[in-house]
Design a protein around this motif. Structure first.
Motif, mmCIF file in Angstrom:
data_model
loop_
_atom_site.group_PDB
_atom_site.id
_atom_site.type_symbol
_atom_site.label_atom_id
_atom_site.label_comp_id
_atom_site.label_asym_id
_atom_site.label_seq_id
_atom_site.Cartn_x
_atom_site.Cartn_y
_atom_site.Cartn_z
ATOM 1 N N ARG A 127 0.813 -1.206 0.000
ATOM 2 C CA ARG A 127 0.000 0.000 0.000
ATOM 3 C C ARG A 127 0.857 1.270 0.000
ATOM 4 N NH1 ARG A 127 -5.351 0.277 1.293
ATOM 5 N NH2 ARG A 127 -5.281 -1.864 2.039
ATOM 6 N N GLN B 115 -17.178 -0.644 -5.347
ATOM 7 C CA GLN B 115 -16.905 -1.541 -4.229
ATOM 8 C C GLN B 115 -16.231 -2.834 -4.711
ATOM 9 O OE1 GLN B 115 -17.024 -0.366 -1.426
ATOM 10 N NE2 GLN B 115 -16.602 -2.210 -0.225
ATOM 11 N N THR B 116 -16.724 -3.347 -5.841
ATOM 12 C CA THR B 116 -16.141 -4.574 -6.395
ATOM 13 C C THR B 116 -14.677 -4.356 -6.773
ATOM 14 O OG1 THR B 116 -18.318 -5.044 -7.314
ATOM 15 C CG2 THR B 116 -16.489 -6.374 -8.145
ATOM 16 N N VAL C 155 -12.456 -1.914 -5.535
ATOM 17 C CA VAL C 155 -11.511 -1.641 -4.440
ATOM 18 C C VAL C 155 -11.310 -2.829 -3.493
ATOM 19 C CG1 VAL C 155 -11.988 0.842 -4.537
ATOM 20 C CG2 VAL C 155 -13.197 -0.574 -2.857
ATOM 21 N N THR C 156 -12.240 -3.768 -3.507
ATOM 22 C CA THR C 156 -12.080 -4.932 -2.622
ATOM 23 C C THR C 156 -11.563 -6.171 -3.360
ATOM 24 O OG1 THR C 156 -14.370 -5.580 -3.007
ATOM 25 C CG2 THR C 156 -13.962 -4.170 -1.094
ATOM 26 N N PRO D 191 -9.493 -9.026 -4.465
ATOM 27 C CA PRO D 191 -8.248 -9.560 -3.900
ATOM 28 C C PRO D 191 -7.121 -9.600 -4.941
ATOM 29 C CG PRO D 191 -10.009 -11.228 -3.906
ATOM 30 C CD PRO D 191 -10.589 -9.997 -4.491
ATOM 31 N N ALA E 154 -7.254 -4.918 -3.453
ATOM 32 C CA ALA E 154 -7.563 -4.866 -2.017
ATOM 33 C C ALA E 154 -6.390 -4.344 -1.182
ATOM 34 C CB ALA E 154 -7.998 -6.245 -1.531
ATOM 35 N N ASP E 155 -5.157 -4.625 -1.611
ATOM 36 C CA ASP E 155 -3.993 -4.227 -0.812
ATOM 37 C C ASP E 155 -3.495 -2.821 -1.130
ATOM 38 O OD1 ASP E 155 -4.075 -6.716 0.319
ATOM 39 O OD2 ASP E 155 -2.660 -7.588 -1.117
ATOM 40 N N THR F 176 -7.009 2.654 -3.725
ATOM 41 C CA THR F 176 -7.506 2.637 -5.096
ATOM 42 C C THR F 176 -8.506 3.772 -5.298
ATOM 43 O OG1 THR F 176 -7.220 0.239 -5.182
ATOM 44 C CG2 THR F 176 -8.707 1.211 -6.808
#
Lengths: 327, 327
Positions: free
Chosen positions: A193, A215-216, A218-219, A221, A225-226, A229
């Motif tokens: 990050r 949401q899809t 930025v999350t 995997p 997710a890390d 974004t």
């Protein structure tokens, strides 16, 4: 003139074609494609487009074959296979699988007494060379690689697969405060990050649920997710007008110390700012095609990477001229 | 362990000594001096200081001799002479005379079947490597080298020879607006004055005519007349406290184009920020000493520069490890 063949014809190949046609010592003699040759239009005049399955008929008419396939499935199969018959160059860039790819290609190239140069481009390639030289001359230190600002094809594709998304482009951006920390000589341990931001431009279907798409993304995997974004929704026109390029680049920085009490600090920094990622990568491939041919002519064979090849073989200039003008 | 000898013992040699003692695969076995050996104190314990005239007695006890003399009069004589008996490395840096030095050293090294690596350091050396790779991969372009901010020994000496001057230190500083112009992808033609500023710190005798000293500096042909030169008069204490270091560094930038209509611009930038110019140069010499020995063991001989040597030979790591960790 070194007779060059290009195997596969996408963005990268078009760049190789340009680089070869610009060089004074190379000549493009054929382009090979798995598509129907009649449907493939190339930039060069009087250069035949040939069905890939007929490549062996060109064994004696090509000095070096530049393989322009993808690293996921094309190159692991194509490079060893073609190294049985040709001097080859590729830009295989799945870092973790380079040792395996090297062994597979080396086996065939040793057998056929051909030269195979793998994993040349900018990373792996120019960045690797800088990492290697820098760590050899400053062994007490640490190196950092940052990518961007630039387009990540893989991340853009991942967004495009989300329902409701028409088009997407993802830029990888180095975190400037972390860059500054490294440049200052601190030796920070940086998390994923802390190294890169991911900025996404997305064209969505008219009635799509934008909040859900965001949401899809930025999350997601592995891909997002890390990271921190950022998602922007734009129109198809904005995508076309403002995001049609394929820029990339990045930084390699080595920070090291010397001195009886490690009192002297040294910073080596290398950066690339590329308007066209594929054209720059292609230019590196073309220079290593020249090197592959020279090494073959000297009687060498087997698989090689940028680490194995003396810099001079990349240049059109003679040794004497290089010493006089570049040293 | 590679057995290293150091020939000449000044700032550069002390840096080589440090680098060799830090490396896990090299061992310093002797230091040679033209001074009275008993008067020369070195940092290493249990390493003999030997009179330079007895160097040939060490023929079979040294794998690579790192020659740390000056480029003006020492190296042109020492490197060819010592290459008759030893694998050698030097940092000969008079760019215009490299071709001549190369021929003189090559003749002897071919005869003796030894390896002689000349002109390694950062410029010539790392900067040369970057210029060469960059021009090979971006043939349509131009490169720029800027030096500094850093101390120029020659310019500092020139000021010290002016009557009324006790001590002086000259910093070479790149002109930042020109750096920015080059970075932006413009391909400017830069005059000497547009590339570098010369900033001088001078300690003068008590009753010296400061205006006259300043005038003598800024109008000095070759050294200062073609530059914008800034002169500061300071005390001996200020000189000691604020200007005792030997920092240096610089930038190599290549700006090039690709594309059917040269529409894509690429900028390659390499920079060094060095707290100690001699210690960094010494670290490069040590890495090339390792390379010289490996090339000799492979049966190679003759004079070589950084252009002739595969990057991997500089590293302590094995080929397999390099591919796995650095590529």
């Amino acid at each position: 003139m070194i007779r060059i063949g290009i195997y596969g014809y996408g963005n990268l190949a078009r760049g190789v074609e340009l680089a070869v046609n610009t060089a004074g010592d190379m000549k493009l003699v054929a382009v090979f494609t798995r598509r129907e040759p009649a449907t493939v239009e190339i930039n060069s005049v009087d250069v035949p487009v040939i069905n890939a399955k007929d490549v062996l008929e060109w064994k004696d008419k090509i000095d070096v074959l530049v393989i322009c396939g993808g690293s996921a499935t094309d190159l692991p199969q194509q490079t060893p296979e073609l190294a049985k018959h040709f001097n080859v160059v590729d830009s295989f860039d799945t870092h973790a699988k380079i040792p395996e790819h090297f062994e597979n290609v080396n086996r065939e190239a040793i057998n056929s007494k051909k030269v195979a140069v793998i994993s040349v481009g900018w990373d792996p390639g120019m960045f690797s060379i800088i990492r290697m030289y820098s760590s050899a001359v400053l062994p007490c230190g640490k190196d950092y690689t940052f990518w961007g600002k630039g387009v990540s094809q893989g991340h853009s594709d991942a967004i495009r697969r989300i329902p409701g998304v028409i088009d997407a482009k993802q830029y990888t951006i180095p975190v400037s405060s972390s860059l500054e920390k490294v440049r200052s000589g601190e030796l920070p341990d940086l998390s994923t990050r802390e190294k890169h931001i991911r900025e996404c431009y997305v064209v969505a279907e008219k009635d799509a649920d934008l909040a859900k798409i965001e949401q899809t993304i930025v999350t997601m995997p592995n891909y997002f997710a890390d990271y921190n974004t950022i998602v922007h929704f734009i129109t198809e026109e904005e995508m076309k007008n403002e995001h049609s390029g394929i820029p990339h680049g990045g930084f390699v920085i080595r920070s090291g110390k010397t001195g009886i009490n490690s009192e002297n600090q040294h910073i080596i920094e290398y950066s690339l700012k590329l308007d066209s990622n594929p054209e720059f990568t292609a230019s590196v491939l073309a220079a290593y095609a020249r090197a592959a041919w020279r090494l073959f002519e000297k009687g060498e064979s087997g698989c090689m990477t940028a680490f194995d090849i003396p810099p001079k073989y990349l240049s059109q200039k003679s040794d004497t001229e290089l010493r006089k003008t570049m040293l």
